[in-house]
Design a protein around this motif. Structure first.
Motif, short mmCIF file in Angstrom:
data_model
loop_
_atom_site.label_atom_id
_atom_site.label_comp_id
_atom_site.label_asym_id
_atom_site.label_seq_id
_atom_site.Cartn_x
_atom_site.Cartn_y
_atom_site.Cartn_z
N PRO A 1 0.83 -1.21 0.00
CA PRO A 1 0.00 0.00 0.00
C PRO A 1 0.86 1.27 0.00
O PRO A 1 1.98 1.27 0.53
N GLU B 1 0.49 5.85 0.18
CA GLU B 1 -0.35 6.94 0.67
C GLU B 1 -1.16 7.57 -0.46
O GLU B 1 -2.01 8.41 -0.23
N VAL C 1 -3.66 8.14 -3.75
CA VAL C 1 -4.92 7.75 -4.37
C VAL C 1 -4.97 8.40 -5.74
O VAL C 1 -4.36 9.45 -5.96
N GLN D 1 -7.43 3.58 -4.12
CA GLN D 1 -6.17 3.43 -3.40
C GLN D 1 -5.12 2.91 -4.38
O GLN D 1 -5.40 2.04 -5.18
N TYR E 1 -1.44 1.04 -4.89
CA TYR E 1 -0.43 0.15 -4.32
C TYR E 1 0.79 0.21 -5.23
O TYR E 1 0.72 0.78 -6.32
#
Length: 145
Positions: free
Chosen positions: A62, A64, A66, A75, A77
């Protein structure tokens, strides 16, 4: 160096500009990928199918970040892979990872090549002349009035 693109017909019959490449994982796994040219996209993002097909080789991490678009926000990754783009001379331009990926199924049909990568090349896009190119010096172009 020259990287040639093409127009890919989608299920809806619409032809879209893409560059074909290979995703290379650290364990040697490779996956062919078509990247939609999107000059409005800030970043290059791999489609969920890329992460699915490479799940045995690399695991998404993941971030931070978007990304947003018509379909809302997703989101982002990262996966530890490189992107290899074949050139007309037989070489491959290597974009070192990790590369961003979206995991939500159905959120992105095609991987997208955005401005973070396009800005490293000269992009020539001419549908009337059926020409889609990425140029890296020493290759260049001249406009003739």
């Amino acid at each position: 160096m020259r990287i040639e693109g093409r127009w890919l017909a989608g299920a809806d019959g619409v032809e879209r500009p893409v560059f074909d490449g290979m995703i290379a994982a650290p364990d040697g796994a490779q996956l062919t990928v078509s990247l939609l040219v999107d000059t409005g996209a800030d970043i290059t993002v791999l489609a969920p199918t890329v992460a699915e097909q490479l799940a045995a080789s690399v695991q998404p991490v993941p971030t931070e970040m978007v990304v947003g678009g018509v379909g809302g926000t997703q989101q982002v990754y990262e996966i530890a892979v490189d992107l290899l783009l074949p050139t007309t001379s037989g070489q491959r331009a290597r974009i070192r990872g990790p590369l961003p990926v979206i995991l939500e199924p159905g959120s992105l049909d095609l991987s997208v090549i955005g401005r973070n990568l396009l800005d490293q090349f000269t992009l020539i896009y001419s549908r009337p002349q059926n020409t889609l190119l990425l140029l890296i010096p020493p290759d260049s172009f001249t406009l003739i009035p």
